[in-house]
Scaffold this motif. Structure first.
Motif, PDB file in Angstrom:
ATOM      1  N   ARG A  21     -14.978 -18.642   3.989  1.00 41.81           N
ATOM      2  CA  ARG A  21     -14.144 -19.308   2.972  1.00 41.81           C
ATOM      3  C   ARG A  21     -14.415 -18.746   1.585  1.00 41.81           C
ATOM      4  N   LEU A  22     -15.659 -18.457   1.304  1.00 44.74           N
ATOM      5  CA  LEU A  22     -16.030 -17.880   0.016  1.00 44.74           C
ATOM      6  C   LEU A  22     -15.396 -16.505  -0.163  1.00 44.74           C
ATOM      7  N   LYS A  23     -15.453 -15.679   0.852  1.00 45.23           N
ATOM      8  CA  LYS A  23     -14.840 -14.347   0.785  1.00 45.23           C
ATOM      9  C   LYS A  23     -13.333 -14.463   0.536  1.00 45.23           C
ATOM     10  N   ALA A  24     -12.669 -15.356   1.247  1.00 40.44           N
ATOM     11  CA  ALA A  24     -11.225 -15.538   1.078  1.00 40.44           C
ATOM     12  C   ALA A  24     -10.892 -16.005  -0.337  1.00 40.44           C
ATOM     13  N   MET A  25     -11.711 -16.886  -0.866  1.00 37.15           N
ATOM     14  CA  MET A  25     -11.457 -17.426  -2.189  1.00 37.15           C
ATOM     15  C   MET A  25     -11.665 -16.369  -3.276  1.00 37.15           C
ATOM     16  N   ALA A  87     -15.740 -19.701  -8.716  1.00 37.39           N
ATOM     17  CA  ALA A  87     -15.710 -20.596  -7.552  1.00 37.39           C
ATOM     18  C   ALA A  87     -15.041 -21.927  -7.874  1.00 37.39           C
ATOM     19  N   ALA A  88     -14.463 -22.017  -9.056  1.00 36.17           N
ATOM     20  CA  ALA A  88     -13.858 -23.287  -9.473  1.00 36.17           C
ATOM     21  C   ALA A  88     -12.558 -23.548  -8.711  1.00 36.17           C
ATOM     22  N   LEU A  89     -12.274 -24.795  -8.497  1.00 35.41           N
ATOM     23  CA  LEU A  89     -10.990 -25.217  -7.980  1.00 35.41           C
ATOM     24  C   LEU A  89     -10.541 -26.389  -8.822  1.00 35.41           C
ATOM     25  N   VAL A 145     -15.479 -30.697  -9.207  1.00 29.96           N
ATOM     26  CA  VAL A 145     -14.980 -31.210  -7.927  1.00 29.96           C
ATOM     27  C   VAL A 145     -14.827 -32.723  -8.003  1.00 29.96           C
ATOM     28  N   LYS A 146     -15.754 -33.379  -8.696  1.00 31.07           N
ATOM     29  CA  LYS A 146     -15.647 -34.836  -8.860  1.00 31.07           C
ATOM     30  C   LYS A 146     -14.367 -35.211  -9.598  1.00 31.07           C
ATOM     31  N   LYS A 183      -1.827 -26.554 -16.804  1.00 31.87           N
ATOM     32  CA  LYS A 183      -3.145 -26.523 -17.454  1.00 31.87           C
ATOM     33  C   LYS A 183      -3.660 -25.097 -17.555  1.00 31.87           C
ATOM     34  N   ALA A 184      -2.848 -24.127 -17.054  1.00 30.48           N
ATOM     35  CA  ALA A 184      -3.174 -22.693 -17.076  1.00 30.48           C
ATOM     36  C   ALA A 184      -4.460 -22.401 -16.301  1.00 30.48           C
ATOM     37  N   LEU A 185      -4.641 -23.119 -15.194  1.00 32.56           N
ATOM     38  CA  LEU A 185      -5.833 -22.894 -14.373  1.00 32.56           C
ATOM     39  C   LEU A 185      -5.408 -22.564 -12.962  1.00 32.56           C
TER      40      LEU A 185
END
Length: 192
Positions: A21-25, A87-89, A145-146, A183-185
């Motif tokens: 999942r990390l690689k894909a992200m 790694a932000a979502l 994430v919270k 929010k341009a994110l």
């Protein structure tokens, strides 16, 4: 292997899953086949659901030993802290269906490696998703994430052959992702 011998293979499987999942992200969107440029990226699952749903569940049912769970959490936190904004979502899409409906769809899909999945396991995962995304009772270690918004999509009914229902669901997703894009994110929503 994990479904056949969960105590033996859970740590190996979860480590591999999180790495995948990390690689894909982290892969640039332009390298993904047939991906039009868009400010929002959608993934089936995320590095966060890997920890707060799947690995957590395996620990709670005794398939991950306390030492394995501690090591998993330690390297997971270390990697994400060092990746920072990479790694932000910024939002989650929660495709919410009953465990019974998920089992029906799983059986209809008939993937060989999923043949041993039982209703009880899907009920456990459903509870983990509910606690994390809706009740917000899961202890989460990342502030972004919270605070991430969650769009709950009711997919319990058959929408595969219902174009009107598909249109409603897509309109909800479009409104949600447009709000995130405003929010341009970039976002990495996370369906169950």
């Amino acid at each position: 292997m994990m479904y056949k011998e969960p105590t033996r293979w859970s740590y190996t499987f979860q480590t591999f899953s999180c790495l995948s999942r990390l690689k894909a992200m982290l892969e640039p969107p332009s390298q993904r086949p047939s991906t039009p440029p868009h400010p929002v990226q959608v993934f089936e699952r995320s590095i966060y659901s890997d920890r707060y749903v799947f690995a957590k569940n395996l620990f709670e049912v005794g398939h991950l030993q306390p030492l394995e769970w501690a090591i998993y959490q330690d390297w997971h936190s270390f990697i994400l802290q060092h990746l920072g904004s990479r790694a932000a979502l910024h939002g989650f899409l929660y495709l919410r269906a009953t465990p019974q409906r998920c089992l029906e769809r799983l059986r209809r899909r008939a993937r060989n490696e999923e043949g041993g999945i039982q209703l009880g396991y899907l009920e456990q995962l459903h509870t983990q998703h509910e606690q994390w995304l809706l009740d917000r009772t899961t202890q989460v270690h990342f502030e972004e994430v919270k605070q991430a918004p969650v769009l709950v999509l009711d997919v319990d009914k058959d929408f595969e052959n219902n174009v009107a229902m598909q249109d409603v669901l897509m309109a909800q997703v479009e409104a949600f992702t447009t709000g995130l894009g405003a929010k341009a994110l970039p976002s990495h929503p996370d369906p169950c």
